[in-house]
Design a protein around this motif. Structure first.
Motif, PDB file in Angstrom:
ATOM      1  N   ALA A  60       0.850  -1.195   0.000  1.00 41.25           N
ATOM      2  CA  ALA A  60       0.000   0.000   0.000  1.00 41.25           C
ATOM      3  C   ALA A  60       0.879   1.237   0.000  1.00 41.25           C
ATOM      4  O   ALA A  60       1.953   1.241   0.613  1.00 41.25           O
ATOM      5  CB  ALA A  60      -0.905   0.002   1.227  1.00 41.25           C
ATOM      6  N   VAL A  61       0.431   2.301  -0.646  1.00 40.11           N
ATOM      7  CA  VAL A  61       1.318   3.451  -0.809  1.00 40.11           C
ATOM      8  C   VAL A  61       0.743   4.772  -0.290  1.00 40.11           C
ATOM      9  O   VAL A  61       1.346   5.820  -0.490  1.00 40.11           O
ATOM     10  CB  VAL A  61       1.742   3.618  -2.286  1.00 40.11           C
ATOM     11  N   SER A  62      -0.382   4.752   0.397  1.00 39.17           N
ATOM     12  CA  SER A  62      -0.930   6.006   0.932  1.00 39.17           C
ATOM     13  C   SER A  62       0.032   6.617   1.943  1.00 39.17           C
ATOM     14  O   SER A  62       0.469   5.962   2.891  1.00 39.17           O
ATOM     15  CB  SER A  62      -2.279   5.763   1.605  1.00 39.17           C
ATOM     16  N   SER A  63       0.344   7.893   1.780  1.00 40.96           N
ATOM     17  CA  SER A  63       1.247   8.572   2.710  1.00 40.96           C
ATOM     18  C   SER A  63       0.611   8.772   4.078  1.00 40.96           C
ATOM     19  O   SER A  63       1.304   9.091   5.053  1.00 40.96           O
ATOM     20  CB  SER A  63       1.672   9.932   2.133  1.00 40.96           C
ATOM     21  N   MET A 107       6.479   8.882  -4.537  1.00 40.11           N
ATOM     22  CA  MET A 107       6.173   8.489  -5.913  1.00 40.11           C
ATOM     23  C   MET A 107       5.722   9.667  -6.754  1.00 40.11           C
ATOM     24  O   MET A 107       5.853   9.649  -7.982  1.00 40.11           O
ATOM     25  CB  MET A 107       5.093   7.405  -5.906  1.00 40.11           C
ATOM     26  N   SER A 108       5.183  10.692  -6.121  1.00 39.18           N
ATOM     27  CA  SER A 108       4.691  11.850  -6.875  1.00 39.18           C
ATOM     28  C   SER A 108       5.669  13.013  -6.878  1.00 39.18           C
ATOM     29  O   SER A 108       5.875  13.663  -7.912  1.00 39.18           O
ATOM     30  CB  SER A 108       3.348  12.304  -6.309  1.00 39.18           C
ATOM     31  N   GLY A 115      -5.433   6.591  -5.071  1.00 37.05           N
ATOM     32  CA  GLY A 115      -5.461   7.547  -6.171  1.00 37.05           C
ATOM     33  C   GLY A 115      -5.619   8.981  -5.702  1.00 37.05           C
ATOM     34  O   GLY A 115      -4.936   9.886  -6.184  1.00 37.05           O
ATOM     35  N   HIS A 116      -6.524   9.181  -4.740  1.00 39.45           N
ATOM     36  CA  HIS A 116      -6.737  10.531  -4.215  1.00 39.45           C
ATOM     37  C   HIS A 116      -5.445  11.095  -3.633  1.00 39.45           C
ATOM     38  O   HIS A 116      -5.084  12.262  -3.873  1.00 39.45           O
ATOM     39  CB  HIS A 116      -7.812  10.520  -3.124  1.00 39.45           C
ATOM     40  N   ASP A 117      -4.765  10.267  -2.845  1.00 38.70           N
ATOM     41  CA  ASP A 117      -3.542  10.710  -2.185  1.00 38.70           C
ATOM     42  C   ASP A 117      -2.441  10.991  -3.208  1.00 38.70           C
ATOM     43  O   ASP A 117      -1.718  11.981  -3.117  1.00 38.70           O
ATOM     44  CB  ASP A 117      -3.090   9.638  -1.184  1.00 38.70           C
ATOM     45  N   LEU A 118      -2.311  10.099  -4.199  1.00 39.72           N
ATOM     46  CA  LEU A 118      -1.277  10.266  -5.217  1.00 39.72           C
ATOM     47  C   LEU A 118      -1.493  11.556  -5.996  1.00 39.72           C
ATOM     48  O   LEU A 118      -0.547  12.325  -6.245  1.00 39.72           O
ATOM     49  CB  LEU A 118      -1.288   9.062  -6.161  1.00 39.72           C
ATOM     50  N   LEU A 168      -1.193   9.797 -14.862  1.00 34.34           N
ATOM     51  CA  LEU A 168      -2.041   8.659 -14.510  1.00 34.34           C
ATOM     52  C   LEU A 168      -1.811   8.312 -13.050  1.00 34.34           C
ATOM     53  O   LEU A 168      -0.815   7.681 -12.684  1.00 34.34           O
ATOM     54  CB  LEU A 168      -1.711   7.472 -15.411  1.00 34.34           C
ATOM     55  N   ALA A 169      -2.742   8.754 -12.192  1.00 30.58           N
ATOM     56  CA  ALA A 169      -2.649   8.484 -10.751  1.00 30.58           C
ATOM     57  C   ALA A 169      -3.425   7.213 -10.453  1.00 30.58           C
ATOM     58  O   ALA A 169      -4.415   7.190  -9.713  1.00 30.58           O
ATOM     59  CB  ALA A 169      -3.181   9.661  -9.952  1.00 30.58           C
ATOM     60  N   ASN A 170      -2.970   6.123 -11.068  1.00 27.47           N
ATOM     61  CA  ASN A 170      -3.582   4.814 -10.864  1.00 27.47           C
ATOM     62  C   ASN A 170      -2.476   3.769 -10.967  1.00 27.47           C
ATOM     63  O   ASN A 170      -1.291   4.122 -11.079  1.00 27.47           O
ATOM     64  CB  ASN A 170      -4.703   4.555 -11.886  1.00 27.47           C
TER      65      ASN A 170
END
Length: 412
Positions: free
Chosen positions: A132-135, A156-157, A182-185, A230-232
């Motif tokens: 999982a990658v949510s900050s 990542m962003s 996606g929202h976070d990215l 592409l935030a997916n």
């Protein structure tokens, strides 16, 4: 169909090691073993990047540790959260409450990871998100029972977004997966773009598992943004990237950039379609002798497939967790185990040395890779050339900016 066949072969390879892919430990004495649960997506959009390969990586780590910790055998069990937070939470509660699981690892899909992290906190067990990658996992929703191993949306962003604005990408449009990841990215990337002097001209969200991106891409095309981000990830990234090419966005002068790209995506799309792309990651199988050795051992059990960086994270997380349990002589107190993990530098054969910050953020090297041209590739998984190692100060969000209550004195 090819992806389905590969997944079936991978599951067969896992079962050949003697551990069923859907292992169901029977209720019994809580401390008959150290039980580590790999809670993953075994058949859906994240199965290639995590899934059965994460089970194999955990098995390899347990074997390399000697198969025991705190004078107890180490057992790896697994479950499929099906990309549903309620399903993941239910499995986690059952594992913790009745099946003697001490730690849950992997957790692709940030919504699932955030939910399971709360279950682990309430049960005083351990959650180690390696996919999982949510900050938020090391930010406002950090926990004394959790360590975040995978790169997060900030890293990542921020790394590629700053670079692209500096290269002339002044206007951005986002195609975003409509869930926590996606929202976070998108937010982290948009903040980085704005700070670098760029401008956001629009965004559109799509459900997980979308197959037809035509309406979405028409909006991106009409925005005339210099960069379509592409935030997916995984199947969504592959489908949107393929269709962006078919729509001719690049031919019309727009740059299409994936913010969460993994080696399995590059292999699926092919070097012809992805050559020259810049990818940010924290691991690659061909970096050094240690990574190559692990890659070969992994591939032997996975039908020739090389590990992703998320699967390598599983190996590192299991290794460091078992070191902490062995040092304490027990796995019963999740907060104590995580505190020991934070107090001890991380070190293993495939990542080298690193650390875990007070907010639960694992710190290890971050790299910028460029996808090779087909003529420069020796085999199917020889896809990256190393451009540079990112200074750690640039690679991770400053700890003071995350809002983690553990850092701000909030305690547990």
């Amino acid at each position: 169909m090819r992806r389905s066949i590969l997944r079936a072969a991978a599951l067969a390879a896992v079962m050949a090691t003697g551990l069923p892919a859907e292992a169901q430990p029977q209720p019994g004495p809580r401390r008959e073993a150290i039980r580590i649960g790999i809670l993953s997506d075994l058949s859906g959009s994240f199965a290639d990047v995590a899934g059965p390969g994460s089970i194999v990586a955990a098995q390899l780590a347990a074997e390399d540790f000697g198969g025991r910790a705190a004078d107890l055998p180490v057992q790896i069990v697994s479950g499929d959260h099906q990309n549903r937070a309620d399903t993941g939470s239910a499995i986690a509660r059952r594992w913790f409450d009745t099946e003697g699981v001490d730690a849950i690892i992997d957790l692709p899909n940030s919504a699932v990871a955030l939910a399971v992290g709360e279950v682990a906190r309430n049960a005083n067990r351990v959650a180690l998100p390696t996919a999982a990658v949510s900050s938020r996992l090391s930010g406002d929703l950090c926990s004394p029972n959790l360590v975040h191993y995978s790169l997060d949306t900030w890293s990542m962003s921020n790394v590629p977004s700053r670079a692209l604005v500096q290269q002339g990408g002044a206007t951005w449009f986002y195609v975003t997966a409509d869930y926590a990841f996606g929202h976070d990215l998108e937010k982290q990337s948009a903040d980085a773009v704005t700070r670098a002097g760029g401008r956001i001209v629009g965004s559109v969200r799509h459900p997980l598992g979308t197959t037809d991106f035509s309406a979405v891409l028409l909006q991106a095309q009409a925005s005339r943004a210099a960069v379509v981000a592409l935030a997916n990830s995984q199947a969504d990234f592959i489908n949107s990237m393929k269709q962006a090419s078919e729509f001719g966005l690049v031919r019309r002068g727009q740059r299409v950039v994936g913010l969460a790209v993994y080696i399995s995506d590059i292999v699926s799309l092919g070097l012809e379609a992805t050559q020259g792309a810049v990818v940010v990651g924290n691991w690659y199988w061909d970096l050094n002798d240690g990574t190559r050795s692990f890659g070969r051992r992994f591939a032997e059990r996975m039908g020739g497939r090389m590990p992703t960086d998320l699967q390598a994270n599983v190996y590192a997380a299991v290794t460091h967790y078992l070191k902490a349990v062995a040092a304490l002589g027990s796995s019963t107190d999740g907060r104590a185990v995580v505190a020991r993990m934070k107090a001890t530098p991380t070190e293993d054969m495939i990542f080298g040395r690193g650390e875990i910050r007070p907010d639960g953020r694992r710190i290890s090297p971050v790299y910028v890779f460029q996808v090779k041209a087909p003529a420069d590739s020796a085999n199917r998984y020889d896809v990256y050339s190393l451009l540079r190692e990112v200074p750690l100060a640039e690679a991770y969000r400053p700890i003071a900016q995350g809002g983690c209550p553990l850092v701000q004195g909030g305690g547990g």
